[in-house]
Design a protein around this motif. Sequence first.
Motif, PDB file in Angstrom:
ATOM      1  N   THR A  45       0.860  -1.169   0.000  1.00 11.95           N
ATOM      2  CA  THR A  45       0.000   0.000   0.000  1.00 11.95           C
ATOM      3  C   THR A  45       0.903   1.227   0.000  1.00 11.95           C
ATOM      4  N   ARG A 102       1.102   3.568  -9.998  1.00 12.76           N
ATOM      5  CA  ARG A 102       0.281   2.505 -10.583  1.00 12.76           C
ATOM      6  C   ARG A 102       1.042   1.719 -11.640  1.00 12.76           C
ATOM      7  N   GLY A 113      -2.251  -4.275  -7.217  1.00 19.62           N
ATOM      8  CA  GLY A 113      -3.611  -4.556  -7.646  1.00 19.62           C
ATOM      9  C   GLY A 113      -3.708  -5.254  -8.986  1.00 19.62           C
ATOM     10  N   ASN A 114      -2.609  -5.252  -9.773  1.00 13.52           N
ATOM     11  CA  ASN A 114      -2.632  -5.910 -11.078  1.00 13.52           C
ATOM     12  C   ASN A 114      -2.199  -7.368 -11.011  1.00 13.52           C
ATOM     13  N   CYS A 160      -5.519 -10.689  -7.326  1.00 13.80           N
ATOM     14  CA  CYS A 160      -6.117  -9.509  -6.685  1.00 13.80           C
ATOM     15  C   CYS A 160      -7.350  -9.033  -7.436  1.00 13.80           C
ATOM     16  N   CYS A 162      -9.262  -5.762  -8.205  1.00 16.79           N
ATOM     17  CA  CYS A 162      -9.023  -4.315  -8.182  1.00 16.79           C
ATOM     18  C   CYS A 162      -9.942  -3.639  -9.192  1.00 16.79           C
ATOM     19  N   LYS A 208      -8.350   1.955 -10.487  1.00 18.21           N
ATOM     20  CA  LYS A 208      -8.220   2.311  -9.080  1.00 18.21           C
ATOM     21  C   LYS A 208      -6.948   1.703  -8.484  1.00 18.21           C
ATOM     22  N   SER A 209      -6.638   2.104  -7.252  1.00 14.58           N
ATOM     23  CA  SER A 209      -5.424   1.620  -6.603  1.00 14.58           C
ATOM     24  C   SER A 209      -5.717   0.939  -5.265  1.00 14.58           C
ATOM     25  N   TYR A 210      -6.982   0.632  -5.006  1.00 11.07           N
ATOM     26  CA  TYR A 210      -7.340  -0.179  -3.852  1.00 11.07           C
ATOM     27  C   TYR A 210      -7.784  -1.543  -4.369  1.00 11.07           C
ATOM     28  N   TYR A 211      -7.600  -2.578  -3.560  1.00 10.41           N
ATOM     29  CA  TYR A 211      -7.820  -3.930  -4.066  1.00 10.41           C
ATOM     30  C   TYR A 211      -7.981  -4.904  -2.905  1.00 10.41           C
ATOM     31  N   GLN A 223     -14.728   4.594  -2.970  1.00  9.88           N
ATOM     32  CA  GLN A 223     -13.904   3.587  -2.306  1.00  9.88           C
ATOM     33  C   GLN A 223     -14.620   3.032  -1.068  1.00  9.88           C
TER      34      GLN A 223
END
Length: 325
Positions: free
Chosen positions: A96, A111, A118-119, A123, A125, A129-132, A202
Motif C-alpha cells: 500500500t 500505478r 492490484g494488477n 487480486c 481491483c 483504481k489503486s485499492y484492491y 472507495q
Amino acid sequence: MTLNSGPLCSFGIIADVQYGDIDERYNFHKTRLRNYRKSLVLLERAIRSWTSEGVDSVLQLGDIIDGLNKVHNASRNALSSVTDVIKLFPGPVYHTWGNHELYNFTQEELRGSDLFSGNMPQCACPEGKSYYSFNLHRKLKVVVLNCYEISMLGLPKHSEEYKQAENLILQNNPNESLNNPDGLQGTNRRFVKLNGLVSDSQLKWLKETLQKATNDEENVIIMGHVPICEHSAESMFLCLNHTEIMEAISTYSSCVICYFAGHFHEGGSYVDSSGILHVTFAGTIESQEMDAYATAYLYSDHLAIRGKGSYSSYETKLKFPYDRI
C-alpha cells in the motif's frame, strides 16, 4: 479436534522502511533518530528471515522509501534498491502507498511501478483504481485501502481530488505550513497535508467487499498506510475521514478482525467496541534494534502476530473459525 494444529498460512508485516542513501538524522521533532541506510539492511534481514521460515507472503504497509530521496534526485535509485531486496522473497509482496511514496512519485506513476499490487492475477481491483483485495487463505481476505485517493499528494493540483483535500485542510488548519498541527485540538490535529482520505466510491467498494466476505464467512484484515482509530495512534496521523471508515467496518464487524496501519512510527494498538484489533506498526526507519518486522500466523480459531525486535506481538480471535476435520 483438528487434524493439524499448525498454522493455515503465514505472512510477514513491515511498515515505514523509508530507505534512502542519506546520512542519519533526527525526525522533525528531534526525538527519534532515523537511519536511512540501516533501514534497507533491516528490510533485507526481514526478507531473508521470512524466506528461511517459508512464510507465504508479505504485507508492506507503505513509506518504503523516504521523501528526502526527491530532494537528492534519487527517487528511482531508492525504489530500485528496495525492489531488488523485495525480489529476494519468493512469494507475493502486497503493497500500500504512504505519504513518502507520494513525495517521490505521482499516483499515476506508482500505478505503473512495482509498488502497485492490484494488477496481480489473484487480486480484485476496480479498473483504474489503486485499492484492491485478495485472499491469503479461503478463510482470510485482505482489503487494501488507498488512504490518499483524495489528497494533496501525488495528484495534479488542478484535479478534483487535490482541490477537495486542500479545501478540507484549509477549512480546519490556519497554520502557514499545512503540515503543522500546532493549535489544533484532539482529532482535528489530523488536518495536515501528510494525510488524505478515501473517496465515497472507495467506501462503497469497501462495504460491498465486506458484505460479500460476510456472506462467504471470510475473516477480513483491512490494511492502509494511515490509522483510523484514535486510540491506536497520535491524532495527527489519522486518516482525514477516519470516522466514516470506522463506521463502515463497524457495520461489518462480524467479519473484520484487524485494521493494519503504519505512518505513526511509535506504533500502537487498540481493540475497538466492535472487537476489531487496530494495530499501528512501528516505523522500521527509527528502529534501534537489528530486527524490525512481524510475522502473522493464521490458526483455525485465531490470528497470532509475532513481533521481532522493535515490533510488538498481538493475538485476536477469528470471527469465522476454520474447521479442518
